[in-house]
Write an enzyme that holds these catalytic residues in place. Structure first.
Site, PDB file in Angstrom:
ATOM      1  N   ILE A  38       0.763  -1.133   0.021  1.00 37.78           N
ATOM      2  CA  ILE A  38      -0.012   0.135  -0.089  1.00 37.78           C
ATOM      3  C   ILE A  38       0.876   1.185   0.151  1.00 37.78           C
ATOM      4  O   ILE A  38       0.647   2.151  -0.799  1.00 37.78           O
ATOM      5  CB  ILE A  38      -0.841   0.044   1.266  1.00 37.78           C
ATOM      6  CG1 ILE A  38      -2.039  -1.012   1.041  1.00 37.78           C
ATOM      7  CG2 ILE A  38      -1.723   1.420   1.290  1.00 37.78           C
ATOM      8  CD1 ILE A  38      -2.982  -1.205   2.299  1.00 37.78           C
ATOM      9  N   ASN A 111       1.603   4.867   7.883  1.00 41.04           N
ATOM     10  CA  ASN A 111       0.805   3.793   7.179  1.00 41.04           C
ATOM     11  C   ASN A 111       1.418   2.608   7.509  1.00 41.04           C
ATOM     12  O   ASN A 111       1.034   1.520   7.288  1.00 41.04           O
ATOM     13  CB  ASN A 111       1.074   4.107   5.571  1.00 41.04           C
ATOM     14  CG  ASN A 111       1.019   2.868   4.882  1.00 41.04           C
ATOM     15  OD1 ASN A 111       0.018   2.225   4.612  1.00 41.04           O
ATOM     16  ND2 ASN A 111       2.189   1.936   4.424  1.00 41.04           N
ATOM     17  N   SER A 163      -8.109   0.905   8.691  1.00 37.15           N
ATOM     18  CA  SER A 163      -8.632  -0.461   8.186  1.00 37.15           C
ATOM     19  C   SER A 163      -9.887  -0.742   8.400  1.00 37.15           C
ATOM     20  O   SER A 163     -10.660   0.039   9.498  1.00 37.15           O
ATOM     21  CB  SER A 163      -7.731  -1.465   8.812  1.00 37.15           C
ATOM     22  OG  SER A 163      -8.422  -2.924   8.402  1.00 37.15           O
ATOM     23  N   TYR A 178      -5.428  -6.075  16.595  1.00 39.29           N
ATOM     24  CA  TYR A 178      -5.228  -5.271  15.228  1.00 39.29           C
ATOM     25  C   TYR A 178      -6.500  -4.685  15.026  1.00 39.29           C
ATOM     26  O   TYR A 178      -6.398  -3.357  14.834  1.00 39.29           O
ATOM     27  CB  TYR A 178      -5.024  -6.463  14.182  1.00 39.29           C
ATOM     28  CG  TYR A 178      -4.893  -5.454  12.848  1.00 39.29           C
ATOM     29  CD1 TYR A 178      -3.752  -5.011  12.312  1.00 39.29           C
ATOM     30  CD2 TYR A 178      -6.068  -5.389  11.878  1.00 39.29           C
ATOM     31  CE1 TYR A 178      -3.680  -4.352  11.102  1.00 39.29           C
ATOM     32  CE2 TYR A 178      -5.857  -4.769  10.662  1.00 39.29           C
ATOM     33  CZ  TYR A 178      -4.799  -4.440  10.211  1.00 39.29           C
ATOM     34  OH  TYR A 178      -4.716  -3.637   9.183  1.00 39.29           O
ATOM     35  N   LYS A 182      -6.678  -0.339  14.984  1.00 36.54           N
ATOM     36  CA  LYS A 182      -7.310   0.167  13.956  1.00 36.54           C
ATOM     37  C   LYS A 182      -8.438   1.195  14.362  1.00 36.54           C
ATOM     38  O   LYS A 182      -8.761   2.260  13.795  1.00 36.54           O
ATOM     39  CB  LYS A 182      -7.484  -0.431  12.834  1.00 36.54           C
ATOM     40  CG  LYS A 182      -6.546  -1.105  12.103  1.00 36.54           C
ATOM     41  CD  LYS A 182      -5.434  -0.132  11.462  1.00 36.54           C
ATOM     42  CE  LYS A 182      -4.231  -0.760  10.964  1.00 36.54           C
ATOM     43  NZ  LYS A 182      -3.307   0.232  10.530  1.00 36.54           N
ATOM     44  N   THR A 212      -1.655  -7.996  -1.142  1.00 30.04           N
ATOM     45  CA  THR A 212      -0.120  -7.391  -0.879  1.00 30.04           C
ATOM     46  C   THR A 212       0.649  -8.563  -0.041  1.00 30.04           C
ATOM     47  O   THR A 212      -0.171  -9.438   0.271  1.00 30.04           O
ATOM     48  CB  THR A 212      -0.167  -5.979   0.084  1.00 30.04           C
ATOM     49  OG1 THR A 212      -0.858  -6.341   1.204  1.00 30.04           O
ATOM     50  CG2 THR A 212      -0.911  -4.999  -0.506  1.00 30.04           C
TER      51      THR A 212
END
Length: 270
Positions: A38, A111, A163, A178, A182, A212
């Site tokens: 990204i 990022n 996210s 996570y 986010k 990715t």
């Protein structure tokens, strides 16, 4: 009775051309995790629009080459900087180096991030802490270092990569840490947007499943489950995020602050 003083700020001077509003010639952008899937596509987007690029990386062996590619492809200045964002002293030193090398800072794109590999009960405490340190604290450290510059110079632009996991609990994988980080990033961006309204804009982008390397080791069955829950029935090419970041980084979005742009193929619409 004394005269009342207006608190209204003046509108920015804007071009009638949307293409000119999207131009970033002469500006300087830091992108953390800039050598990743990204991050590098965001770098290419802003470089194509004319921004000079400071590409921050942690361990990529290709960062110097990628910075050279940006210079060769778009005729801008680009340089790679090794920085562990979970260490504030490194973030501050890298920011100072960018100011020394480029002379200014207009946009910070926080990022860099890593995924959780287990749920809330099964996650090792050291793994939980590492995700928090990089995904949440590291993003704040970048905002803090950039924010002091923005406040001093009277202008700036902060963009966080959040996210869709900050909006919904993904299945079948378990990744409470996570998800929580986010969600925190989205609210951090909104909070800073209010605090910094006098001198900078702050926004976030919430990608869904992106093709990715970070998801490259996920089992076939897991990815099929992702696709079944995504209305567009696929993941995204990272190039499909470029327009959102350019919009937020440029003068096309001068009245946009405190916003989160969700780009998830419809996952969170269900």
């Amino acid at each position: 009775m004394g005269s009342q003083k207006s608190i209204r700020r003046p509108n920015p001077m804007l071009s009638d051309s949307i293409f000119k509003m999207l131009q970033m010639h002469g500006k300087v952008t830091i992108i953390t995790g800039g050598a990743g899937g990204i991050g590098y596509q965001v770098a290419r987007s802003l470089a194509e629009a004319g921004s000079n690029i400071a590409l921050w990386y942690h361990s990529s062996p290709h960062a110097e080459k990628l910075a050279a590619e940006l210079e060769g492809d778009f005729g801008i200045k680009a340089k790679a900087y090794k920085c562990s964002v979970q260490n504030f002293n490194e973030v501050q030193s890298a920011t100072d180096a960018v100011m020394c090398d480029f002379g200014r800072l207009d946009v910070m794109v926080a990022n860099a991030g890593i995924p959780s590999k287990a749920g809330g009960l099964d996650d090792k405490l050291e793994d939980w802490q590492r995700v928090v340190d990089i995904d949440f604290s590291g993003a704040y450290y970048c905002a803090r270092a950039a924010g002091h510059i923005f406040r001093s110079q009277g202008h700036g632009n902060m963009i966080f990569t959040a996210s869709m996991s900050g909006h919904a609990a993904n299945v079948p994988q378990q990744q409470a840490c996570y998800n929580a980080c986010k969600a925190g990033i989205i609210h951090l961006a909104k909070s800073l947007a209010v605090e910094w309204a006098g001198f900078a804009r702050v926004n976030s982008v919430s990608p869904g499943y992106i093709d990715t390397p970070i998801s490259g080791d996920c089992p076939f069955e897991m990815k099929e489950e992702w696709y079944s829950l995504t209305p567009l029935k696929r993941d995204a090419d990272p190039r499909e995020l470029k327009g959102a970041y350019l919009y937020l980084a440029s003068d096309a979005s001068t009245y946009t602050t405190g916003s989160d742009i969700v780009i998830d193929g419809g996952y969170t619409c269900r």
